[in-house]
Every structure is written in structure tokens, then in C-alpha cells.
Design an enzyme around this catalytic site. Structure first.
Site, PDB file in Angstrom:
ATOM      1  N   GLY A  45     112.126  86.870  81.812  1.00  0.00           N
ATOM      2  CA  GLY A  45     112.748  87.732  80.806  1.00  0.00           C
ATOM      3  C   GLY A  45     113.824  88.554  81.507  1.00  0.00           C
ATOM      4  O   GLY A  45     113.570  89.129  82.576  1.00  0.00           O
ATOM      5  N   ALA A  46     115.015  88.605  80.900  1.00  0.00           N
ATOM      6  CA  ALA A  46     116.174  89.177  81.595  1.00  0.00           C
ATOM      7  C   ALA A  46     115.945  90.605  82.109  1.00  0.00           C
ATOM      8  O   ALA A  46     116.123  90.871  83.305  1.00  0.00           O
ATOM      9  CB  ALA A  46     117.401  89.084  80.685  1.00  0.00           C
ATOM     10  N   ASP A 234     120.033  86.215  77.552  1.00  0.00           N
ATOM     11  CA  ASP A 234     120.080  86.397  79.007  1.00  0.00           C
ATOM     12  C   ASP A 234     121.465  86.819  79.473  1.00  0.00           C
ATOM     13  O   ASP A 234     121.623  87.414  80.534  1.00  0.00           O
ATOM     14  CB  ASP A 234     119.632  85.119  79.716  1.00  0.00           C
TER      15      ASP A 234
HETATM   16  O1  MRU Z   1     113.222  81.630  81.219  1.00  0.00           O
HETATM   17  P1  MRU Z   1     112.824  82.968  80.681  1.00  0.00           P
HETATM   18  O2  MRU Z   1     111.448  82.999  80.106  1.00  0.00           O
HETATM   19  O3  MRU Z   1     113.060  84.073  81.686  1.00  0.00           O
HETATM   20  O4  MRU Z   1     113.835  83.219  79.478  1.00  0.00           O
HETATM   21  C1  MRU Z   1     113.753  84.420  78.765  1.00  0.00           C
HETATM   22  C2  MRU Z   1     114.627  84.431  77.569  1.00  0.00           C
HETATM   23  O5  MRU Z   1     115.354  83.503  77.304  1.00  0.00           O
HETATM   24  C3  MRU Z   1     114.621  85.666  76.741  1.00  0.00           C
HETATM   25  O6  MRU Z   1     114.949  85.358  75.414  1.00  0.00           O
HETATM   26  C4  MRU Z   1     115.681  86.629  77.317  1.00  0.00           C
HETATM   27  O7  MRU Z   1     115.414  86.947  78.637  1.00  0.00           O
HETATM   28  C5  MRU Z   1     115.847  87.873  76.538  1.00  0.00           C
HETATM   29  S1  MRU Z   1     114.370  88.720  76.153  1.00  0.00           S
HETATM   30  C6  MRU Z   1     114.296  90.159  76.913  1.00  0.00           C
END
Ligand code: MRU
Length: 344
Positions: A45-46, A234
Site C-alpha cells: 500500500g503506497a 500508487d
Molecule cells: O501492490 P500493493 O498491494 O502495494 O498495491 C496497493 C494498491 O494498489 C493500492 O490501491 C494503493 O497503494 C493505494 S491504497 C492506499
């Protein structure tokens, strides 16, 4: 409880690889294992990986034996490069590392003062993240009507941030305001962040939901069974193109075709005004085994010799996005003009 936190001079994080089967906290003592934890998605999560990397730099400060500030800064620069290279798409990672390094470079004092300044800046990033998420959630919740069914992609909740969440934070706030919200949770192949993590969070909050496989969302949108689509991002380019978890593009296309509004919920730290459009956003390609190792009825699905592709993100063009919710309010098109105004 926070997803990412500092305790007893260590970075601690919820292990997101094993939820919902087990809830475990993992402890990190050095920046290289933090970088590895970001790569292997112990933390994901970003905003969460940004905060984790910021604390990773604090660990790097304590790992370094240097008593001169110049040598310590050099060690921090090396650690910063290791942490930034862990995952390429979420701009929050580089944003948080750069912010901590700026704080480090501005210290006038001893090496220990510098170490403390790095930790304080990491703590500030984590605390601000929670406060920013709650502000975004208030703006976003105003877009949800009582009785709405919302399609949600990936996991954007407390687990994807330090706490509360982005898109899922909006749904959580709307629920706390007393609105009846039903969530259709995209399972989000191949890592299943929706079926594992979003479903687990919705259970904790008592928000009604049903898991759908990613290829069902078009059906529900066309049948008029969902009134809104919410996801995170992201990285958002200056023109409002949104890089988010793979599958977001297809979901946004189906929403657009059926006149259903699609909102991306992001802190301004996810907006990268240095990139003119989404085609410039680096897209992470992960190990194909994440696709191939999926099982059906206890057996691996794919033939042993099968090859696979595994881009972890896609870019949704701005024309498919109804609005971008930030901590400063909801941004509407033209995004190339209006995003700048919100990133103050
Ligand atoms: O690969 P991940 O699980 O890190 O991807 C996360 C996402 O795509 C979320 O939608 C994104 O980070 C925004 S949510 C805070």
C-alpha cells in the site's frame, strides 16, 4: 492499532502476507530487511510503504557507527537508495525517503542529533498520514449516499496506510456517519488483497460486503447493482492519469461505460506533478509465480511448464476518472489545471 509503528527502538509492522489466516507483528532491526519487507509485501500500500521506508532510514541511522555527521549522512544516502529501489510504482516511497533526507540534511548538530531528527521526521510522516486519511475520508464520504453499493478494488484500508485508509477510509467514515453502505470487494488477483485484506478489515468494522471475482464487476455495473466505484492510487500524474493495482483500468472502463462514477482517493503525496501523463509512470512487473502458484481445489491451476506475466499496476486514463479525492478536497476535471491547485 497502526500497520507500521516504532516501538522499543525497532520498526514493527503487521505481516500482510499471512492475513487473514494469522495476525502477526514482525520486528525490523535494519534498513535492508525493511527494503526486503517492502519487496516481499510484508508491508504494502503506497502510504504504508512510504512510512515503513521513513522508519527504515531511522534504523539506518542507528545501524551506522559514524560519529561524524558527514559520514552518517553518507550512510543514510546509501540506505535511502536501497529503500527507494524496493518498489518502483508508488511515489510515496521516494517522497517519504526524500522528505526524511531533507530533514537530515538540515540538522546543525551532532551525529546523535541527526539520528533523532531522522526518527522524528519518520514519526511525523506516520502521524500525518493518519490525520490526512481522516480528512480525505470526510471529503470522500460526502460522495456516498445512504444505501449505496460500492465496488472497491485492492486493499486501501488501514493496512495500506499507517491507519484508517484512503478509499476504504472513505467507506469506513460513511459507515460511521450512519450511512448504509454495501461493498462489493474485488478479490484483486493475483495477490488477493481484496479477498484477504479488505474483507478482513470490513469484518472488523462491521461493514456489510460480498467478495466478487475481478471479472464480475462489469456484470454488476451493467445491471445497475453498484452506484459508485472507489479505489486508491500508487501514483497520479499531473494530468490525472491514475496508476493503481492491476485491474483498476478495466473496472474504470466498465464504470464509465455504465455511467457509474469512479473515484480515486489519494493523499497529495501520491500526486506526482513532475510526470505529465500516466505513460511515464514506472510499472512494476513482479514474479510470474504470483500468478502461477494460484491453486484451485487444492491443486495448482496452471500446467507446470506454463509461463505468465505479472504487471502489478495499470494506468487508468483521466477521462475515466470522475474525481480525485485528496485531503484538500475533491478534484474534478480538468485535472491538469485543478490538481496543481490542490497540491499546495
Ligand atoms: O501492490 P500493493 O498491494 O502495494 O498495491 C496497493 C494498491 O494498489 C493500492 O490501491 C494503493 O497503494 C493505494 S491504497 C492506499
Amino acid at each position: 492499532m497502526r500497520t507500521v509503528f516504532w516501538e522499543d527502538n525497532h520498526l514493527k509492522m503487521i505481516d500482510q502476507r499471512i492475513l487473514p489466516a494469522r495476525f502477526e507483528i514482525v520486528s525490523f532491526r535494519d534498513h535492508k530487511s525493511v527494503a526486503e519487507g517492502i519487496k516481499n509485501m510484508t508491508v504494502r500500500g503506497a502510504p504504508a510503504i512510504g512510512a515503513a521506508a521513513a522508519f527504515g532510514l531511522a534504523l539506518a541511522g542507528y545501524e551506522s557507527a559514524s560519529s561524524s555527521t558527514d559520514n552518517l549522512l553518507a550512510d543514510l544516502q546509501t540506505a535511502a537508495a536501497v529503500l527507494k529501489s524496493a518498489r518502483p510504482t508508488a511515489v510515496n516511497l521516494a517522497w517519504a525517503v526524500d522528505r526524511v533526507m531533507r530533514a537530515a540534511c538540515s540538522v546543525q548538530g551532532s551525529a546523535d542529533d541527526l539520528r533523532e531528527a531522522v526518527l522524528s521526521e519518520a514519526r511525523r510522516i506516520a502521524d500525518e498520514d493518519v490525520e490526512i486519511n481522516k480528512r480525505m475520508a470526510e471529503h470522500g464520504a460526502a460522495l456516498i449516499d445512504d444505501g449505496d453499493t460500492v465496488i472497491h478494488h485492492c486493499n486501501t484500508g488501514a493496512l495500506a496506510t499507517v491507519d484508517w485508509g484512503t478509499a476504504l477510509g472513505v467507506i469506513r467514515t460513511a459507515h460511521e456517519q450512519g450511512k448504509r453502505v454495501h461493498v462489493l470487494v474485488d478479490e484483486t488477483r493475483p495477490r488477493l488483497q481484496g479477498a484477504r485484506l479488505t474483507a478482513w478489515e470490513l469484518e472488523q468494522y462491521g461493514i456489510p460486503y460480498e467478495i466478487i471475482s475481478d471479472n464480475m464487476s462489469g456484470y454488476f455495473l451493467k445491471a445497475g447493482k453498484a452506484q459508485k466505484v472507489f479505489f486508491g492510487a500508487d501514483r497520479v500524474a499531473a494530468n490525472g492519469d491514475v496508476a493503481n493495482k492491476i485491474g483498476t483500468y478495466m473496472l474504470a472502463l466498465a464504470a464509465h461505460d455504465n455511467g457509474v462514477p469512479a473515484y480515486s482517493v489519494v493523499p497529495t503525496s501520491t500526486i506526482d506533478l513532475s510526470l505529465a501523463h500516466g505513460g511515464l509512470i514506472p510499472i512494476e512487473e513482479r514474479n510470474p509465480n504470483e500468478v502461477l502458484d494460484i491453486q484451485f481445489q487444492g491443486e495448482r491451476v496452471a500446467p507446470v511448464e506454463a509461463q505468465a506475466r505479472n504487471p502489478a499496476f495499470d494506468v487508468t486514463p483521466n477521462r475515466l476518472i470522475t474525481g480525485i479525492v485528496t485531503e484538500n478536497g475533491v478534484v474534478y476535471p480538468p485535472f491538469d489545471v485543478n490538481l496543481k491547485k490542490h497540491c499546495v
